[in-house]
Structures are given as C-alpha cells and as structure tokens.
Scaffold this motif. Structure first.
Motif: not given
Ligand code: NDP
Length: 419
Positions: A7, A36, A83-84, A106-107, A161-162, A308
């Motif tokens: 997801i 999307t 991974i949303a 991941t968070a 990663f972190d 954003k």
């Molecule tokens: P992005 O904003 O690039 O992607 C998020 C995705 O989630 C998008 O495809 C978005 O859809 C989708 N999304 C958001 N809301 C919903 C919803 N209600 N239903 C379905 N899909 C949804 O984020 P990142 O890829 O940068 O980050 C992803 C995750 O990874 C986050 O939780 C972030 O905190 C975590 N993270 C963890 C790190 C770690 O080291 N542990 C480091 C970096 C990030 P849409 O395209 O429509 O917006």
C-alpha cells in the motif's frame, strides 16, 4: 512463494517494489495499491517484462478501514506492506487483524490532524508522563500487541533505514560485539546535492514535521528534551567528509531504550546544510509548516500540504542528486571486561541507486530494508505473534540480506566519538 499487498506508491514504495521484483523467488506476486492508481500503473509498466513477479494494481483509500479490508479479501495476500504514510498505520493494522494477515511498515503512527481533541488528550498526557513532545510515538501501535498475539499474527514496525537498519545494527552489536552497550549514537548523514535551493528527500510533510520538532535523547532512564536544532556537532563521515549535524528526536530511540538492556544514553543526529535550515526556519516563521487548515478565498487550505504541492516531488530528485549517504550507529560499551567502541555503517551513492532503480539514495536506503523486512516475515525467519520492532528479532539473516540486496555494511573498531 508468496503474494504481497503493497500500500502506497511514492518514493520509498517505488524502490521496495523494484527490489521485490528482483527477488521473484520470494515475491511471486505483488499487488500495488494506492490512493492514485495511475502511479501504481506507471510502476507496473516500468517493471513488467523485466521480472518474473506477477504485478497487479488497485486503487485504495487506506484511511478507510473498510476499503482496505475489501482489498485484502480480494487480493488474499500473505502480508501487507504499508509504505503509504504514518497516518495510515492504524487503519491498515485494523484491516490486517480483521482479515488475519501479517503487517509491516516503515514509520510509526502519527495523526494527520494534531488538533483532533481525542488524540490531543492522549498526546498531552504522554508528553507529561514520558517527557518528549514529538507527534509520533510507538504507544499507539504497541497497544495492538495483545490483539496481534491473540490472532497469531506478526506486525513488524519500522523496517526502513532509520528506523529499521539502525536497530538491526544495535541487535547485531548486542549479539556479537558487546557484553554491555553503554551508549548509542545514531548518525544520519546525507552528503547528497540535488541542486535545488530547498527540497526534502522524502515526504515533505512528514520530513518537515520531524525536523522542526524539539530534539530529545534518552539518558539514564529518562528523556531529555531540548529546543529544535540546539545541539550541533561536526563529524567527519567516511566517503562524505566533514558535516554539521544536529540532535533530533527519532522514533527508534524509544524502542531501543526498552530493548537494549542497561543502555545509558541514546542520541540521534542528522546532517543539515545551512541553506536547508534557513529555508525551514523562514517557512516555519511564516506559518507554512502548520497542519491547521486556513480559509483562503473560500477554500480550506492546509499550509504544509500547499507547501508540499510547491516543493519538488522527492521521487523526482533521483536524476539530479549526486553524492553519498552515510548512516550508522556508534557504540561504546564493554566486551570481556574491557572498554570497547564500534561503528557500524553503510555508505550509499545517490547516482548508483538511480542507475539501479531510478531513485535517489534516501528512498533506496528505506525501500531496500522494507523489502528485506517483508522477506524475513514471508520466509518464516521473523515470525512471532505480536507487535515488534526490528531489534527484537535475530539480526543475522537481516544483516546478511543487507549485504546481498544493496546496502552492505562495515565496522570501524576505532571510530571518532561524538562528544
Ligand atoms: P510519498 O509521499 O512519496 O508516498 C506516499 C504514498 O502513500 C503515495 O503513493 C500516496 O499516494 C500514498 N498515500 C497517502 N495517503 C494514502 C491513503 N490515504 N491511501 C492510500 N495511499 C495513500 O512518501 P515516501 O515514499 O517518501 O514515504 C513513505 C513512508 O516511508 C512514510 O511513512 C515515511 O515516513 C517513511 N520513511 C521511512 C524512512 C525510514 O528510514 N524508516 C525514511 C523515509 C521515509 P498519492 O500518490 O495519492 O499521494
């Protein structure tokens, strides 16, 4: 071997999906579902024909438990990879429980609306009791422990990663390098340059909330909170060079404080350039980091969401980011009665990541461990009913997989320490 529902389809998910498709023996079939659906279809189109993994796509609003339940019932996955955004953690966990499926993310959870009075009451109490004021913490997801235990399901929290790899480093240090760990300093250095005056490397809303919050660290059994960016150190990072880094609150400190017995201090530092900090302060001062909606010409606008929309999409930074990341943990402690230090870290090159999966290193260093965490669950190496963070499992198969799947680590036995 297994079918997975992924997801989210942003920067991090894009990398995780590429890595799952490189590992078709484990990931026989994946369904990519996001808000999307066109983004899911675009990733599918990039990969189809180049992988044995069968890919399907779906549209889902993961804020709605019923929609996630319906999708899980249709796809029938062995695991849901969330991974949303952290906002969706609880709804997806609820759906996994309703359908009897394992979960990973991941968070840790944070709410989208920090003005919600019900959430706020719990938050205010936690700030007083625990002594740190970040909007995210593990309590919400740890509260699911018994439910997952009773259902015989595993929830793996924070396999990026972190959090994620840094905790595997801690578990490895605990298992193989030390009898007692006294201090842990987690250092997250991004030496990359994308050429923009200001952009975030992952989701801007989550990123800016994290770095504009007060810093905090764990010392002698309690939290010490400090004003944002008020503790600064310089460090000379292998293959990156000298960087300024600042003490931040970070979620893995909370779980490591529980799971590394006897640890006296845990801190987290992240590098920032002056331009990033100046932009962030200015945006904060004018109210652009606020999550509270404002009325503008008859529309409700959430300032940070509008920001954003203006900022470069992190997923688009790949082709233009050059340089390296260096992320790791410095440990001090004792082995066989003697004082000992060790630094376990990974160096990752932005352009190498781009060549391999079309993404910069921040998404890469998160997406690869997401795939590895999923593999640990799917291959039965990390299955135990309940809700767990990475350091609560045997680090060895995870550390081996990091070497194999693109994030090799090394150990320096005599690192410079952070004062
Ligand atoms: P992005 O904003 O690039 O992607 C998020 C995705 O989630 C998008 O495809 C978005 O859809 C989708 N999304 C958001 N809301 C919903 C919803 N209600 N239903 C379905 N899909 C949804 O984020 P990142 O890829 O940068 O980050 C992803 C995750 O990874 C986050 O939780 C972030 O905190 C975590 N993270 C963890 C790190 C770690 O080291 N542990 C480091 C970096 C990030 P849409 O395209 O429509 O917006």
């Amino acid at each position: 071997m297994a079918k997975v529902l992924i997801i989210g389809c942003g920067g991090v998910a894009g990398v995780a999906i590429h890595k799952c498709c490189q590992n078709s023996e484990v990931f026989e079939e994946i369904c990519i579902a996001s808000r999307t659906v066109s983004k899911c279809e675009a990733v599918k189109a990039q990969l189809e024909g180049k992988t044995k993994t069968k890919i399907t796509t779906a549209q889902v609003d993961a804020d709605k438990v019923d929609e996630v339940i319906a999708l899980i019932k249709k796809v029938q996955p062995d695991l849901v990879m969330n991974i949303a955004l952290p906002y969706q953690d609880l709804t997806i966990m609820d759906a996994c429980l309703a359908c009897g499926v394992n979960y990973m993310d991941t968070a840790n959870y944070e709410p989208e609306d920090i003005d919600d009075p019900e959430w706020r009451a719990v938050y205010d109490k936690r700030c007083k009791e625990e002594g740190f004021s970040a909007y995210f913490d593990y309590s919400w997801q740890w509260a699911y422990k018994e439910k997952f235990e009773k259902a015989g399901l595993t929830a793996l929290l924070g396999s990026g990663f972190d959090p994620g790899v840094t905790q595997a480093y801690c578990a490895y240090a605990q298992k193989h390098l030390f009898d007692e760990i006294d201090t842990i300093d987690i250092l997250d250095c991004n030496g990359g340059d994308h050429g923009y005056p200001f952009a975030t490397n992952f989701n801007p809303e989550i990123n800016l909330r994290e770095v504009s919050a007060p810093g905090s660290y764990w010392e002698n059994g309690h939290w010490v909170e400090i004003p944002a960016m008020s503790i600064k150190r310089e460090y000379n990072f292998d293959q990156v060079g000298q960087k300024d880094m600042y003490l931040l609150h970070h979620e893995e400190i909370e779980s490591l404080a529980k799971n590394i017995p006897g640890v006296k201090r845990i801190r987290f530092f992240m590098t920032f350039g002056q331009s990033y900090l100046t932009h962030m302060k200015c945006l904060e001062n004018v109210g652009m980091l606020s999550t509270t909606p404002v009325e503008f010409e008859g529309h409700q606008i959430v300032p940070i969401q509008f920001l954003k929309a203006l900022l470069p999409d992190p997923a688009s930074l790949g082709p233009r980011t050059v340089g390296k990341t260096n992320i790791g943990c410095i440990f001090t402690g004792k082995k066989d009665g003697k004082e000992k230090t060790a630094y376990i870290y990974n160096v990752c090159d932005h352009q190498e990541c781009y060549k391999e999966v079309g993404s910069q290193a921040i998404s890469y260093t998160t997406g690869v461990p997401a795939m590895i965490g999923a593999m640990m669950l799917l291959t039965g190496k990390w299955n135990k009913p309940g809700v767990y963070t990475v350091e609560e499992f045997d680090p060895d198969p995870y550390m081996d997989a990091l070497n194999k799947w693109g994030l090799p680590w090394q150990i320096n036995d005599n690192p410079a320490l952070v004062d």
